[in-house]
Design a protein around this motif. Structure first.
Motif, short mmCIF file in Angstrom:
data_model
loop_
_atom_site.label_atom_id
_atom_site.label_comp_id
_atom_site.label_asym_id
_atom_site.label_seq_id
_atom_site.Cartn_x
_atom_site.Cartn_y
_atom_site.Cartn_z
N ALA A 97 115.76 -42.14 70.73
CA ALA A 97 116.30 -43.62 69.89
C ALA A 97 114.97 -44.65 69.79
O ALA A 97 114.17 -44.79 70.99
CB ALA A 97 117.36 -44.11 69.64
N LYS A 98 114.92 -44.91 68.59
CA LYS A 98 113.70 -45.85 67.73
C LYS A 98 114.60 -46.78 67.09
O LYS A 98 115.72 -46.51 66.09
CB LYS A 98 113.58 -45.29 66.95
N VAL A 99 115.01 -48.11 67.93
CA VAL A 99 115.82 -48.89 67.36
C VAL A 99 115.63 -49.85 65.81
O VAL A 99 114.54 -49.95 65.87
CB VAL A 99 116.33 -50.35 68.39
N ILE A 100 116.04 -49.59 64.79
CA ILE A 100 115.79 -50.22 63.62
C ILE A 100 115.82 -51.71 63.72
O ILE A 100 117.56 -51.88 63.50
CB ILE A 100 115.85 -49.26 61.91
N LYS A 101 115.70 -52.44 62.40
CA LYS A 101 116.71 -54.04 62.16
C LYS A 101 117.58 -53.63 60.91
O LYS A 101 118.54 -54.41 61.39
CB LYS A 101 115.64 -55.10 62.01
N THR A 102 117.27 -53.36 60.09
CA THR A 102 118.18 -52.48 58.86
C THR A 102 118.18 -51.08 58.59
O THR A 102 116.79 -51.10 58.82
CB THR A 102 118.32 -53.56 58.01
N ILE A 103 118.73 -50.64 57.43
CA ILE A 103 118.58 -49.33 56.74
C ILE A 103 118.10 -49.99 55.29
O ILE A 103 118.57 -51.13 54.69
CB ILE A 103 120.09 -49.20 56.89
N LYS A 104 116.80 -49.28 55.58
CA LYS A 104 116.20 -49.33 54.54
C LYS A 104 116.87 -49.26 52.97
O LYS A 104 116.89 -47.69 52.89
CB LYS A 104 115.03 -49.45 54.34
N PRO A 105 116.84 -49.90 52.06
CA PRO A 105 117.72 -50.11 50.75
C PRO A 105 117.23 -48.77 49.74
O PRO A 105 115.79 -48.56 50.27
CB PRO A 105 117.73 -51.52 50.03
#
Length: 352
Positions: A97-105
């Protein structure tokens, strides 16, 4: 000028096959109070998910999706660190897994077509005659690269993203949208060369649809190149006494399903126009950096009325249509030159 018989049909070999749906292909909703962040797979391939017991589940995470996670903990006897995604106790291992901050709109963008510096009518004419300069090939390569709507994820509107089209039965409204879309791009490029815009035409729209019907009824596609007998029949039925192909430019793509979103279809129309304008004969976007794929500008000569004839610089009347046969979608860019529309020898009843 006659649409060149040497302008062999270009096929955009993009297989728009549907990837078998996975339960977790899209982010699963989680109560807002429990969402701690978002994760995606590290590699560009599907990744096995796990149960809380540490055993394999029957599901995979898709590399195309971002997933909200509600918990991070060690699972199973091996105490593997994992993220809990969704509401169904699916766990994605931290190592995958790679953690991302937000879903890109998914920000919608409008497609545009711009000719690069160095793409001039004088250079185009030389290329049309079979002798493109090194500088013109460079300009064409630049044009294929900078005009990127066909290879980005974003569509023009949310409605386009959600509209499913039956390629064998486009509605009049869908055809209208694609006609307006393609004409806008053609005229943006023509404006870069100081040329008068092509004109949207009710008469040519009908001619385009009749030509598409000829292809469909006779099971012809872009693979067969221009279907001249059908084009001639359609022209004569619409009041144009023509005995060869003076009206069609064509591009196409493979589609193994009968349906496609409006966004995907617009991208294929866009790519087809790029191919024709920039002399690109490669298969898909991946070959755009190879000089050997730039070798045919006869379609561009048609689109930009630059063929070393008495009618260079004229504008055409325009219509667009699609035919879909044997998993091949043929896109018909139909235009009637003004000199034909105004000549009583050729025009026996056609009304633009």
């Amino acid at each position: 000028m006659k649409k060149s018989k040497l302008a062999i049909a270009i096929i955009n070999v993009i297989f728009l096959t549907t990837i078998p749906a996975l339960v977790l292909h899209e982010p699963t909703s989680v109560s807002a109070a429990t969402v701690k962040g978002f994760v995606k797979t590290k590699k560009n391939k599907k990744v096995r998910l796990y149960k809380l017991s540490g055993k394999h589940s029957n599901y995979y995470a898709s590399p195309k999706s971002q997933y909200p996670y509600s918990s991070k903990k060690k699972i199973g006897k091996k105490r593997l660190t994992a993220y809990k995604i969704g509401n169904n106790s699916h766990w994605l291992l931290a190592k995958d897994a790679k953690v991302i901050k937000t879903i890109k709109p998914n920000v919608n963008v409008q497609a545009t077509m711009k000719l690069p510096a160095g793409y001039t009518r004088a250079e185009l004419l030389q290329a049309y005659q079979g002798n493109p300069s090194k500088e013109f090939i460079n300009a064409s390569m630049s044009g294929m690269n900078t005009n990127d709507f066909s290879r980005i994820k974003n569509g023009e509107t949310k409605a386009d993203d959600q509209t499913i089209i039956d390629l064998s039965q486009l509605t009049p409204e869908q055809t209208d949208i694609l006609t307006t879309f393609s004409l806008r791009l053609i005229n943006q490029a023509r404006n870069n060369l100081g040329l008068d815009p092509w004109r949207d035409s009710i008469g040519v729209r009908k001619l385009a649809q009749d030509i598409a019907t000829e292809y469909a009824v006779n099971k012809k596609t872009i693979r067969d190149s221009h279907y001249v007998p059908g084009i001639v029949r359609a022209c004569k039925a619409n009041g144009l006494d023509l005995n060869d192909n003076y009206v069609e430019d064509m591009a196409g793509f493979y589609n193994q399903n009968n349906t496609i979103t409006m966004t995907e279809l617009k991208k294929s129309v866009y790519f087809g126009l790029k191919q024709m304008m920039f002399g690109y004969t490669g298969s898909g976007e991946q070959g755009r950096k190879q000089r050997s794929n730039y070798q045919e500008w006869e379609h561009a000569g048609d689109l930009f009325n630059t063929q070393d004839s008495l009618y260079d610089g004229d504008y055409n009347y325009y219509g667009f249509s699609i035919s879909h046969t044997d998993d091949i979608c043929s896109m018909h860019f139909i235009s009637v030159p003004t000199y034909i529309a105004k000549n009583k020898k050729y025009n026996t009843g056609f009304k633009p």
